[in-house]
Design a protein around this motif. Sequence first.
Motif, PDB file in Angstrom:
ATOM      1  N   PHE A 111       0.806  -1.254   0.347  1.00 34.35           N
ATOM      2  CA  PHE A 111      -0.254   0.023   0.012  1.00 34.35           C
ATOM      3  C   PHE A 111       1.147   1.470  -0.107  1.00 34.35           C
ATOM      4  O   PHE A 111       1.532   1.459   1.189  1.00 34.35           O
ATOM      5  CB  PHE A 111      -0.888   0.056   1.115  1.00 34.35           C
ATOM      6  CG  PHE A 111      -2.039   1.137   1.418  1.00 34.35           C
ATOM      7  CD1 PHE A 111      -3.160   1.339   0.506  1.00 34.35           C
ATOM      8  CD2 PHE A 111      -2.256   1.552   2.239  1.00 34.35           C
ATOM      9  CE1 PHE A 111      -4.014   2.324   0.340  1.00 34.35           C
ATOM     10  CE2 PHE A 111      -2.251   3.315   2.321  1.00 34.35           C
ATOM     11  CZ  PHE A 111      -3.712   3.008   0.741  1.00 34.35           C
ATOM     12  N   ALA A 112       0.757   1.998  -1.156  1.00 33.22           N
ATOM     13  CA  ALA A 112       1.562   3.023  -1.362  1.00 33.22           C
ATOM     14  C   ALA A 112       0.414   4.685  -1.035  1.00 33.22           C
ATOM     15  O   ALA A 112      -0.306   4.216  -2.146  1.00 33.22           O
ATOM     16  CB  ALA A 112       2.862   3.044  -2.283  1.00 33.22           C
ATOM     17  N   ARG A 162       5.366   4.202   1.947  1.00 30.70           N
ATOM     18  CA  ARG A 162       5.356   2.832   0.533  1.00 30.70           C
ATOM     19  C   ARG A 162       5.014   1.897   2.307  1.00 30.70           C
ATOM     20  O   ARG A 162       6.112   1.630   2.916  1.00 30.70           O
ATOM     21  CB  ARG A 162       6.528   2.677  -0.105  1.00 30.70           C
ATOM     22  CG  ARG A 162       6.033   1.024  -0.837  1.00 30.70           C
ATOM     23  CD  ARG A 162       7.469   0.786  -1.398  1.00 30.70           C
ATOM     24  NE  ARG A 162       6.826   0.158  -2.773  1.00 30.70           N
ATOM     25  CZ  ARG A 162       6.288  -0.002  -3.329  1.00 30.70           C
ATOM     26  NH1 ARG A 162       5.520   0.239  -3.707  1.00 30.70           N
ATOM     27  NH2 ARG A 162       6.307  -1.737  -3.973  1.00 30.70           N
ATOM     28  N   TRP A 163       4.006   0.809   2.331  1.00 27.94           N
ATOM     29  CA  TRP A 163       4.220  -0.451   3.171  1.00 27.94           C
ATOM     30  C   TRP A 163       3.851  -1.092   2.899  1.00 27.94           C
ATOM     31  O   TRP A 163       3.246  -1.149   1.834  1.00 27.94           O
ATOM     32  CB  TRP A 163       2.301   0.325   3.951  1.00 27.94           C
ATOM     33  CG  TRP A 163       2.801   1.483   4.980  1.00 27.94           C
ATOM     34  CD1 TRP A 163       2.032   2.747   3.832  1.00 27.94           C
ATOM     35  CD2 TRP A 163       3.140   1.849   6.056  1.00 27.94           C
ATOM     36  NE1 TRP A 163       1.641   3.760   5.186  1.00 27.94           N
ATOM     37  CE2 TRP A 163       2.588   3.122   6.360  1.00 27.94           C
ATOM     38  CE3 TRP A 163       3.277   0.992   7.429  1.00 27.94           C
ATOM     39  CZ2 TRP A 163       2.108   3.587   7.562  1.00 27.94           C
ATOM     40  CZ3 TRP A 163       3.368   2.214   8.212  1.00 27.94           C
ATOM     41  CH2 TRP A 163       3.443   3.270   8.287  1.00 27.94           C
ATOM     42  N   GLU A 164       4.765  -2.712   3.046  1.00 30.04           N
ATOM     43  CA  GLU A 164       5.318  -3.283   2.308  1.00 30.04           C
ATOM     44  C   GLU A 164       5.033  -4.753   3.539  1.00 30.04           C
ATOM     45  O   GLU A 164       5.845  -4.548   4.253  1.00 30.04           O
ATOM     46  CB  GLU A 164       6.664  -4.095   1.228  1.00 30.04           C
ATOM     47  CG  GLU A 164       6.526  -2.801   0.105  1.00 30.04           C
ATOM     48  CD  GLU A 164       7.302  -3.191  -0.118  1.00 30.04           C
ATOM     49  OE1 GLU A 164       8.232  -3.668  -0.337  1.00 30.04           O
ATOM     50  OE2 GLU A 164       8.762  -2.138   0.079  1.00 30.04           O
ATOM     51  N   LEU A 165       4.107  -5.817   3.182  1.00 31.66           N
ATOM     52  CA  LEU A 165       4.061  -6.556   3.752  1.00 31.66           C
ATOM     53  C   LEU A 165       3.910  -8.083   3.638  1.00 31.66           C
ATOM     54  O   LEU A 165       3.967  -8.353   2.099  1.00 31.66           O
ATOM     55  CB  LEU A 165       2.304  -7.140   4.476  1.00 31.66           C
ATOM     56  CG  LEU A 165       1.921  -5.631   5.649  1.00 31.66           C
ATOM     57  CD1 LEU A 165       0.082  -5.804   5.751  1.00 31.66           C
ATOM     58  CD2 LEU A 165       2.626  -6.221   7.008  1.00 31.66           C
ATOM     59  N   PHE A 200       8.445  -0.252   5.413  1.00 37.71           N
ATOM     60  CA  PHE A 200       8.098   0.856   5.456  1.00 37.71           C
ATOM     61  C   PHE A 200       9.332   1.756   4.937  1.00 37.71           C
ATOM     62  O   PHE A 200       9.944   1.343   5.603  1.00 37.71           O
ATOM     63  CB  PHE A 200       7.529   1.509   6.886  1.00 37.71           C
ATOM     64  CG  PHE A 200       6.989   3.209   7.288  1.00 37.71           C
ATOM     65  CD1 PHE A 200       5.588   3.416   6.261  1.00 37.71           C
ATOM     66  CD2 PHE A 200       7.422   3.946   7.571  1.00 37.71           C
ATOM     67  CE1 PHE A 200       5.500   4.644   5.993  1.00 37.71           C
ATOM     68  CE2 PHE A 200       7.171   5.520   7.916  1.00 37.71           C
ATOM     69  CZ  PHE A 200       6.272   5.740   6.863  1.00 37.71           C
ATOM     70  N   THR A 201       8.214   3.154   4.161  1.00 35.22           N
ATOM     71  CA  THR A 201       9.522   3.711   3.370  1.00 35.22           C
ATOM     72  C   THR A 201       9.085   5.366   3.498  1.00 35.22           C
ATOM     73  O   THR A 201       7.841   5.023   2.802  1.00 35.22           O
ATOM     74  CB  THR A 201      10.054   3.776   2.304  1.00 35.22           C
ATOM     75  OG1 THR A 201       8.954   2.572   1.199  1.00 35.22           O
ATOM     76  CG2 THR A 201      11.113   1.530   2.376  1.00 35.22           C
TER      77      THR A 201
END
Length: 263
Positions: free
Chosen positions: A72-73, A82-85, A99-100
């Motif tokens: 989800f960016a 930007r959230w990556e799982l 998270f960036t």
Amino acid sequence: MNETLTLHPDGRTTVRMQRRLPHPPAKIWRALTQPEHLAHWFPAEVTLDGDRITYSFGPDGRITQNDPPNVFAHTWGTDELRWELQPDGPDGRHSLLTFTHTFDDRHGAASFTSGWHTCIMAMLAHLDQRPFHHDPATMARLHEDYIHILGLDPVTVDGDTLRIERQLTRPADAIWQHLHGDQATLGDTPPAPFTTTGVHPGPVTRAETGKILEYDTTGGTVRWELAEGTGQGARLILTHTGGAAARDAWRSHVEALSFALVD
């Protein structure tokens, strides 16, 4: 904690954070994307309308990637979040969150990172269904830790002019009082907290309460400015023309000031 800072050629800065969370990606995804869950941990109230995001303060944003439950960016003004799982562990009941945050204000990096760390801890408490207590003093100490973790050197030298820019954790009026700025008088030497080892202060030439103090030195000028910063604190911008040789002294002086404001 696992954080890194990247400086880009265009002047932008990215902070990257990773956390292992004891919840599956699908559950965390809901916390990242649904306003009723975001309300428990995100730093602003969020309204979603298609790919548009409206925040309760600051500029609006856009969703730039929506790949449930993995990425989800979205933007927040010119900032990019930007959230990556990823599933973490053999049973799929845990997640690795990456998270960036990409932004323009390099000197705000520690403030942003301590804020996001606190937000993620609040999100985890929400996922665990337990209360979360926000402690400003703890966050201020965390901010100072991140100055060092991220390698944020506030000092630059251009020719013989030294410049320090450092985000502080207290508002300008509290910093001014700590520095004894109310004792500054035009034509007199500045209060001692505005000086450092090896720099011989001359008369104060400008004093604006809570904002600016300038004074002459042998071969140059020192200017302290307290400007608007990120988070709850003011941004210190200190310049010393003819002061390149005092680099280490000023660095230590500002470091000591920063830690004194936390206590």
